[in-house]
Write an enzyme that holds these catalytic residues in place. Structure first.
Site, PDB file in Angstrom:
ATOM      1  N   ARG A  33     -41.987  67.380 -12.835  1.00 49.72           N
ATOM      2  CA  ARG A  33     -41.532  66.337 -11.896  1.00 49.72           C
ATOM      3  C   ARG A  33     -42.215  66.531 -10.531  1.00 49.72           C
ATOM      4  NH1 ARG A  33     -36.485  64.693 -13.329  1.00 49.72           N
ATOM      5  NH2 ARG A  33     -35.728  66.805 -13.642  1.00 49.72           N
TER       6      ARG A  33
ATOM      7  N   TYR B 270     -55.253  76.731   0.099  1.00 53.84           N
ATOM      8  CA  TYR B 270     -56.223  77.726   0.545  1.00 53.84           C
ATOM      9  C   TYR B 270     -57.467  76.953   0.974  1.00 53.84           C
ATOM     10  CZ  TYR B 270     -58.395  82.381   0.098  1.00 53.84           C
ATOM     11  OH  TYR B 270     -59.033  83.566   0.332  1.00 53.84           O
TER      12      TYR B 270
ATOM     13  N   ARG C 233     -60.620  83.750  14.697  1.00 57.51           N
ATOM     14  CA  ARG C 233     -61.763  83.299  13.869  1.00 57.51           C
ATOM     15  C   ARG C 233     -61.177  82.742  12.575  1.00 57.51           C
ATOM     16  NH1 ARG C 233     -62.712  83.768   9.199  1.00 57.51           N
ATOM     17  NH2 ARG C 233     -63.485  85.841   8.746  1.00 57.51           N
TER      18      ARG C 233
ATOM     19  N   LYS D  65     -52.492  83.007   2.641  1.00 60.94           N
ATOM     20  CA  LYS D  65     -52.798  84.293   1.987  1.00 60.94           C
ATOM     21  C   LYS D  65     -51.558  84.852   1.287  1.00 60.94           C
ATOM     22  CE  LYS D  65     -57.203  84.797   3.305  1.00 60.94           C
ATOM     23  NZ  LYS D  65     -58.385  85.126   2.490  1.00 60.94           N
TER      24      LYS D  65
ATOM     25  N   GLU E 142     -56.246  89.525   8.977  1.00 64.16           N
ATOM     26  CA  GLU E 142     -56.927  88.315   8.518  1.00 64.16           C
ATOM     27  C   GLU E 142     -57.444  87.497   9.697  1.00 64.16           C
ATOM     28  OE1 GLU E 142     -57.090  87.639   5.011  1.00 64.16           O
ATOM     29  OE2 GLU E 142     -58.666  86.333   5.776  1.00 64.16           O
ATOM     30  N   ASP E 143     -58.694  87.129   9.640  1.00 63.42           N
ATOM     31  CA  ASP E 143     -59.295  86.166  10.563  1.00 63.42           C
ATOM     32  C   ASP E 143     -59.121  86.517  12.042  1.00 63.42           C
ATOM     33  OD1 ASP E 143     -60.071  85.010   8.235  1.00 63.42           O
ATOM     34  OD2 ASP E 143     -59.223  83.035   8.625  1.00 63.42           O
TER      35      ASP E 143
ATOM     36  N   ASP F  16     -59.047  92.057   5.209  1.00 65.98           N
ATOM     37  CA  ASP F  16     -59.482  91.204   4.107  1.00 65.98           C
ATOM     38  C   ASP F  16     -60.914  90.720   4.296  1.00 65.98           C
ATOM     39  OD1 ASP F  16     -59.101  89.629   1.774  1.00 65.98           O
ATOM     40  OD2 ASP F  16     -58.700  87.879   3.027  1.00 65.98           O
ATOM     41  N   ASP F  17     -61.228  90.265   5.517  1.00 65.57           N
ATOM     42  CA  ASP F  17     -62.545  89.667   5.762  1.00 65.57           C
ATOM     43  C   ASP F  17     -63.659  90.705   5.670  1.00 65.57           C
ATOM     44  OD1 ASP F  17     -61.611  86.946   6.457  1.00 65.57           O
ATOM     45  OD2 ASP F  17     -60.542  88.068   7.990  1.00 65.57           O
TER      46      ASP F  17
ATOM     47  N   ALA G 121     -74.082  88.624  10.611  1.00 66.52           N
ATOM     48  CA  ALA G 121     -73.849  90.075  10.654  1.00 66.52           C
ATOM     49  C   ALA G 121     -72.485  90.329  11.279  1.00 66.52           C
ATOM     50  CB  ALA G 121     -74.956  90.741  11.455  1.00 66.52           C
TER      51      ALA G 121
ATOM     52  N   ALA H 226     -67.765  89.722   7.438  1.00 68.25           N
ATOM     53  CA  ALA H 226     -68.005  89.519   6.013  1.00 68.25           C
ATOM     54  C   ALA H 226     -69.273  90.240   5.570  1.00 68.25           C
ATOM     55  CB  ALA H 226     -68.105  88.021   5.730  1.00 68.25           C
TER      56      ALA H 226
ATOM     57  N   ASN I  50     -66.859  79.484   4.870  1.00 68.91           N
ATOM     58  CA  ASN I  50     -65.772  78.528   4.632  1.00 68.91           C
ATOM     59  C   ASN I  50     -65.465  77.793   5.923  1.00 68.91           C
ATOM     60  OD1 ASN I  50     -65.276  79.468   1.939  1.00 68.91           O
ATOM     61  ND2 ASN I  50     -64.278  81.252   2.821  1.00 68.91           N
TER      62      ASN I  50
ATOM     63  N   ASN J 277     -64.976  84.299  -3.394  1.00 67.79           N
ATOM     64  CA  ASN J 277     -63.992  84.279  -2.319  1.00 67.79           C
ATOM     65  C   ASN J 277     -63.130  85.526  -2.438  1.00 67.79           C
ATOM     66  OD1 ASN J 277     -61.373  83.596  -0.942  1.00 67.79           O
ATOM     67  ND2 ASN J 277     -62.602  81.816  -0.402  1.00 67.79           N
TER      68      ASN J 277
HETATM   69  N1  LIG Z   1     -66.131  83.775   0.910  1.00 63.09           N
HETATM   70  C1  LIG Z   1     -65.273  84.580   1.469  1.00 63.09           C
HETATM   71  O1  LIG Z   1     -64.432  85.192   0.800  1.00 63.09           O
HETATM   72  C2  LIG Z   1     -65.296  84.788   2.935  1.00 63.09           C
HETATM   73  C3  LIG Z   1     -66.000  83.959   3.751  1.00 63.09           C
HETATM   74  N2  LIG Z   1     -66.006  84.162   5.098  1.00 63.09           N
HETATM   75  C4  LIG Z   1     -66.688  83.173   5.908  1.00 63.09           C
HETATM   76  O2  LIG Z   1     -67.857  83.720   6.469  1.00 63.09           O
HETATM   77  C5  LIG Z   1     -68.094  83.147   7.735  1.00 63.09           C
HETATM   78  C6  LIG Z   1     -68.294  84.260   8.740  1.00 63.09           C
HETATM   79  O3  LIG Z   1     -67.161  85.069   8.790  1.00 63.09           O
HETATM   80  P1  LIG Z   1     -67.176  86.473   9.575  1.00 63.09           P
HETATM   81  O4  LIG Z   1     -68.271  87.340   9.119  1.00 63.09           O
HETATM   82  O5  LIG Z   1     -65.824  87.006   9.495  1.00 63.09           O
HETATM   83  O6  LIG Z   1     -67.464  85.958  11.055  1.00 63.09           O
HETATM   84  P2  LIG Z   1     -67.886  86.784  12.315  1.00 63.09           P
HETATM   85  O7  LIG Z   1     -67.530  85.988  13.485  1.00 63.09           O
HETATM   86  O8  LIG Z   1     -67.396  88.177  12.207  1.00 63.09           O
HETATM   87  O9  LIG Z   1     -69.500  86.834  12.176  1.00 63.09           O
HETATM   88  C7  LIG Z   1     -70.301  85.710  12.218  1.00 63.09           C
HETATM   89  C8  LIG Z   1     -71.744  86.169  12.224  1.00 63.09           C
HETATM   90  O10 LIG Z   1     -72.579  85.035  12.134  1.00 63.09           O
HETATM   91  C9  LIG Z   1     -73.627  85.189  13.074  1.00 63.09           C
HETATM   92  N3  LIG Z   1     -74.208  83.922  13.476  1.00 63.09           N
HETATM   93  C10 LIG Z   1     -73.674  82.935  14.218  1.00 63.09           C
HETATM   94  N4  LIG Z   1     -74.569  81.944  14.398  1.00 63.09           N
HETATM   95  C11 LIG Z   1     -75.690  82.315  13.756  1.00 63.09           C
HETATM   96  C12 LIG Z   1     -76.957  81.737  13.575  1.00 63.09           C
HETATM   97  N5  LIG Z   1     -77.270  80.544  14.118  1.00 63.09           N
HETATM   98  N6  LIG Z   1     -77.872  82.414  12.859  1.00 63.09           N
HETATM   99  C13 LIG Z   1     -77.582  83.599  12.313  1.00 63.09           C
HETATM  100  N7  LIG Z   1     -76.387  84.210  12.452  1.00 63.09           N
HETATM  101  C14 LIG Z   1     -75.458  83.574  13.163  1.00 63.09           C
HETATM  102  C15 LIG Z   1     -72.973  85.875  14.246  1.00 63.09           C
HETATM  103  O11 LIG Z   1     -73.988  86.413  15.068  1.00 63.09           O
HETATM  104  P3  LIG Z   1     -73.671  87.304  16.365  1.00 63.09           P
HETATM  105  O12 LIG Z   1     -73.227  88.634  15.806  1.00 63.09           O
HETATM  106  O13 LIG Z   1     -74.973  87.384  17.059  1.00 63.09           O
HETATM  107  O14 LIG Z   1     -72.611  86.604  17.135  1.00 63.09           O
HETATM  108  C16 LIG Z   1     -72.132  86.914  13.492  1.00 63.09           C
HETATM  109  O15 LIG Z   1     -72.927  88.031  13.178  1.00 63.09           O
HETATM  110  C17 LIG Z   1     -66.897  82.235   8.019  1.00 63.09           C
HETATM  111  O16 LIG Z   1     -67.257  80.925   7.690  1.00 63.09           O
HETATM  112  C18 LIG Z   1     -65.838  82.711   7.061  1.00 63.09           C
HETATM  113  O17 LIG Z   1     -64.987  81.674   6.659  1.00 63.09           O
HETATM  114  C19 LIG Z   1     -65.382  85.216   5.682  1.00 63.09           C
HETATM  115  C20 LIG Z   1     -64.644  86.070   4.913  1.00 63.09           C
HETATM  116  C21 LIG Z   1     -64.501  85.880   3.484  1.00 63.09           C
HETATM  117  C1  LIG Z   2     -61.797  83.514   2.733  1.00 71.13           C
HETATM  118  C2  LIG Z   2     -61.595  84.066   4.050  1.00 71.13           C
HETATM  119  O1  LIG Z   2     -60.849  85.006   4.210  1.00 71.13           O
HETATM  120  C3  LIG Z   2     -62.279  83.504   5.181  1.00 71.13           C
HETATM  121  O2  LIG Z   2     -63.098  82.603   5.035  1.00 71.13           O
HETATM  122  O3  LIG Z   2     -62.018  83.968   6.292  1.00 71.13           O
HETATM  123 MG   LIG Z   3     -60.385  85.355   6.235  1.00 69.86          MG
END
Ligand SMILES: NC(=O)C1=CN([C@@H]2O[C@H](COP(=O)(O)OP(=O)(O)OC[C@H]3O[C@@H](n4cnc5c(N)ncnc54)[C@H](OP(=O)(O)O)[C@@H]3O)[C@@H](O)[C@H]2O)C=CC1
Ligand SMILES: CC(=O)C(=O)O
Ligand SMILES: [Mg+2]
Length: 594
Positions: free
Chosen positions: A62, A107, A160, A178, A250-251, A274-275, A309, A312, A433, A478
Site C-alpha cells: 500500500r 541517498y 562539504r 546514512k 560524514e561530509d 566515511d568519506d 586530492a 576521498a 556526487n 559508493n
Molecule cells: N563515491 C563515493 O562514495 C564518494 C564520493 N565523494 C565525492 O567526491 C567529491 C569530492 O569529495 P572529497 O574528496 O571529500 O572533497 P574534498 O573537498 O575533500 O576534496 C576535493 C578535492 O578536489 C580538488 N579540486 C577542486 N577543484 C579542482 C579542479 N578544478 N581540478 C582538480 N582538482 C580540483 C580540491 O583541490 P584543492 O585541494 O586544491 O582544494 C580537493 O583536493 C564530492 O563530489 C563527493 O560527493 C566523496 C566521498 C565518497
Molecule cells: C557518498 C558520500 O559519502 C559523499 O559523496 O560524500
Molecule cells: Mg560523504
C-alpha cells in the site's frame, strides 16, 4: 548491539490510559493495519486503526503504491521519509524489498537536492541539531534524543555536503540518509542510530540569505569555538552511550575531517571517517574488480591518476598504497605508481602553494622534484596530465562535473593501448556526487573510449547502450557498499578502533562478492540490489579482522562458536551468522515488539 542487548527493538510501551495516540505515533510500534490486534488492545490503540489486521506485506505494498504517486524525486523523498517517521517496519520493509528504486531517493542523488532545499521542506526527518549556542549544554541536548541504546552516531558539520559545498545546518539530510542506509543495508536497528548536524555557521551566501534558512546566520566558526563544541559533544557521547559508541564522521571540510579523525582516534574513540576510509575501501574494491576484467593489468602493474586530492582520493591513495605493499611493492614503489591532481595541478614536492604548505596528507604523495617539469607542462590541463603520466586508472573525486572530457577519455584510452596493446582497457571512475558533479557519464566514458572503459560512478547511471543495441549497467562505486558493513562488524564485536587492516578486509570482502555475471555485465562491484548481503559479508570480514588484530573482545556465544575453529572461511561464516542474528528485521514476529 552486543548480545546482551538484542537488536530487535523492544518498544518502551506506554500503557497508561489515553496514551494510545502517542503509541500510534511511535514509529517503533505503529505498523498501520498490520499492528497486531492484541497489541492494539494492550496499548490503547483500538479505534485508531481500521478493524481488521492486514499482513505487513499488504501495508508495504500500500505504501509503495501511495509513494509511487509522487511526481518528482523530491516529492518521493518527502513521502518516503514521512513513512520513516510513521512506521519503521513498513518503511524498512519497503526499502529492503526495493533498494534499487529507493536508494537514489533516500541517498545520492535526491538527498543532495533535499539538503539544498532542507530549510523549505515542511516535512523533515528527525535528527539532533546542535549549534554553537549549545556549547556548555550539550549533555542536556543529548537528553532530548529518546533512545538510550545508541551504538552508532553519524555526525556532520555540513561543510562539504556531497559535491554541493557548504550547506550549514541543511546538511542534516546526509546523516539522516546514512543512518537510514545503516538500517536498510546492515540491519542495525534504528534505535541504535543517532544522526547529528552540528550548526557552526555557514559560508555559503545563498544559504545564509535564504529567508527560510534554519541554521545560525553567521560565518562558519573556526578554531576554539569549533573545537570546544566538538570536544564537548564527543565527551558527552562517550559518557551517555559508552566508550565503544561508533562515531561515523560524514561530509566535513577536508581539514577538519583529517584533523578530527586523528584527534579522536588518538583519544581512544571507536571512530571512522566515511568519506576518507569507506570511500577508500570501495574505490580499492572497484580497482580489484576492474583487474578481473580482461585487458586490465594486475593492480601492482598499474599507474593511478587521482583527479582531486581531498578526503576521498587521499583516503583511496592511502589504502591503495597498503594494498600494493601487500602485493610485493615497497611503500616507495607503491607511492611511485600514484599521482594526485588538485585544483593547482599535479602535486609535487616544492610546488609553490597558493596558501600555506601542502597538507601532510598531500605531501605524502607529492611527486619528487624530478617530476616537477611534467606538472609544470600540464598545469591544470587534465588531458595533458593524462598524456604525460600515462595512467591505467583515472579516478575522479573533485566535484568538478564534466571534468573527464572527450579529449581526456580518448587520451587515456590511447595511452593504455600504447602501453599494453590494442585490447587494453582503462579504468575510468567518476566518483563525485551527486550526479551533476560526476566527472563524466557512463555513456560518455563508453562512447569516448571506443567501448573500452571499465567504468564506475559514485551515483548510479542508467544503462549504457552499445552500438549493437545491447545494454549493460556499470557498477556504482559508493561508500554505501562499505560503511554499513563496517558499522555492523564493529558494533557486533565491540571493536575498540577501526584499523587500516579492517578497511582492507572490508575492501577484499567487497571485491570477493562480485560475481562472474556482474563482471560480464561490466559491473566491477556487486549490484546495489545485493546491498544487504554485501553488508553482512563486509561486516563479518571487518569483525574477523578486529578480533584477529586484538581490537575486539570475543565473548559469550561468539567465543563459544569460534572455539577451536581455525579455518578463516569457517570463522567468517560463524561471525556472519552471529551478526545476522543481531540484525533488525521488519518481518520479525510482531509479538517481539513486546
Ligand atoms: N563515491 C563515493 O562514495 C564518494 C564520493 N565523494 C565525492 O567526491 C567529491 C569530492 O569529495 P572529497 O574528496 O571529500 O572533497 P574534498 O573537498 O575533500 O576534496 C576535493 C578535492 O578536489 C580538488 N579540486 C577542486 N577543484 C579542482 C579542479 N578544478 N581540478 C582538480 N582538482 C580540483 C580540491 O583541490 P584543492 O585541494 O586544491 O582544494 C580537493 O583536493 C564530492 O563530489 C563527493 O560527493 C566523496 C566521498 C565518497
Ligand atoms: C557518498 C558520500 O559519502 C559523499 O559523496 O560524500
Ligand atoms: Mg560523504
Amino acid at each position: 548491539m552486543h548480545e546482551s542487548s538484542s537488536t530487535i527493538h523492544p518498544a518502551p510501551l506506554n500503557k497508561s490510559r489515553g496514551q494510545g495516540m502517542q503509541n500510534m505515533r511511535d514509529p517503533a510500534i505503529n505498523r498501520g493495519s498490520a499492528t497486531e490486534l492484541r497489541l492494539r488492545k494492550e496499548l490503547g490503540m483500538q479505534g485508531l486503526l481500521p478493524a481488521s489486521q492486514a499482513p505487513l506485506q499488504a501495508e508495504i505494498d500500500r505504501a509503495h503504491a501511495a509513494i509511487s504517486r509522487s511526481c518528482s524525486p523530491l516529492d518521493k523523498y518527502q513521502a518516503v521519509m514521512g513513512l520513516r517517521e510513521s512506521s519503521w517496519d513498513i518503511f524498512y520493509g519497503l526499502l529492503s524489498q526495493n533498494i534499487k528504486e529507493f536508494l537514489p531517493i533516500i541517498y545520492t542523488p535526491t538527498v543532495g537536492e533535499a539538503c539544498q532545499k532542507w530549510s523549505s521542506l515542511l516535512q523533515r526527518p528527525l535528527g539532533l541539531y546542535l549549534s554553537l549556542n549549545d556549547t556548555g549544554a550539550v549533555m542536556e541536548r543529548l537528553a532530548a534524543w529518546p533512545e538510550r541504546d545508541v551504538k552508532v552516531v553519524v555526525l556532520t558539520d555540513g561543510q562539504r555536503i556531497l559535491g554541493l559545498g557548504d550547506l550549514g545546518a541543511n546538511g542534516m539530510g546526509i546523516p539522516v540518509g546514512k543512518v537510514t542506509v545503516h538500517t536498510a543495508a546492515a540491519g542495525i536497528s534504528p534505535r541504535h542510530l543517532l544522526p547529528i548536524a552540528l550548526d557552526v555557521g555557514c559560508n555559503t551566501q545563498g544559504v545564509q540569505e535564504d529567508p527560510f534558512y534554519i541554521g545560525l546566520r553567521q560565518k562558519r566558526a573556526v578554531g576554539q569555538a569549533y573545537d570546544e563544541l566538538v570536544d564537548e559533544l564527543m565527551m558527552a557521547l562517550r559518557s551517555r552511550y559508552g566508550p565503544l559508541t561508533l562515531i561515523h564522521w560524514e561530509d566535513f571540510g577536508v581539514q577538519n575531517a583529517f584533523m578530527l579523525l586523528a584527534k579522536y582516534r588518538e583519544q581512544g574513540f571507536a571512530t571512522f571517517n566515511d568519506d576518507i576510509q569507506a570511500t577508500a575501501a570501495v574505490t580499492l574494491g572497484a580497482l580489484l574488480g576492474a583487474q578481473r576484467q580482461a585487458g586490465v593489468p594486475k593492480l601492482q602493474d598499474q599507474t593511478f591518476l587521482f583527479f582531486g586530492a581531498g578526503q576521498a582520493n587521499i583516503g583511496a591513495a592511502q589504502l591503495l598504497t597498503l594494498a600494493l605493499t601487500q602485493r610485493g611493492l615497497s611503500p616507495e614503489e607503491a607511492r611511485s605508481r600514484i599521482w594526485l591532481i588538485d585544483s593547482q595541478g599535479i602535486i609535487y614536492e616544492g610546488r609553490k602553494e597558493r596558501k600555506g604548505n601542502l597538507s601532510p596528507q598531500k605531501a605524502a604523495f607529492a611527486r619528487s622534484a624530478s617530476d616537477a617539469h611534467l606538472a609544470q607542462q600540464a598545469q591544470t590541463d587534465l588531458s595533458k596530465a593524462v598524456e604525460l603520466v600515462g595512467p591505467d586508472a583515472l579516478i575522479g573525486a573533485a566535484a568538478q562535473g564534466g571534468a573527464f572530457s572527450e579529449r581526456v577519455v580518448r587520451t587515456l584510452t590511447k595511452a593504455v593501448r600504447r602501453k599494453h596493446g590494442r585490447d587494453a582497457r582503462p579504468a575510468v571512475f567518476a566518483l563525485s556526487n551527486p550526479v551533476e558533479e560526476a566527472e563524466c557519464t557512463a555513456q560518455q566514458a563508453y562512447d569516448w573510449s571506443g567501448g573500452r572503459a571499465v567504468f564506475a560512478s559514485g551515483t548510479a547511471f542508467p544503462g549504457v547502450s552499445r552500438r549493437d543495441g545491447s545494454q549493460f549497467t556499470p557498477g556504482q562505486c559508493n561508500n554505501c557498499l562499505i560503511f554499513p558493513g563496517v558499522a555492523l562488524g564493529c558494533i557486533g564485536v565491540q571493536a575498540r578502533q577501526i584499523s587500516d587492516a579492517m578497511m582492507l578486509a572490508a575492501s577484499n570482502a567487497l571485491s570477493g562478492c562480485v560475481t562472474a555475471e556482474e563482471l560480464k555485465d561490466e559491473s566491477v562491484l556487486p549490484r546495489i540490489e545485493r546491498l544487504r548481503e554485501v553488508a553482512l559479508r563486509v561486516g563479518a570480514a571487518v569483525a574477523h579482522e578486529a578480533i584477529q588484530g586484538g581490537g575486539a573482545p570475543i565473548e559469550g556465544q561468539l567465543r563459544e562458536g569460534l572455539r577451536g575453529v581455525t579455518s578463516k572461511a569457517a570463522r567468517l561464516h560463524i561471525i556472519g551468522d552471529y551478526l545476522q542474528r543481531l540484525q533488525y528485521n521488519p518481518f520479525r514476529n510482531a509479538s517481539a515488539v513486546t
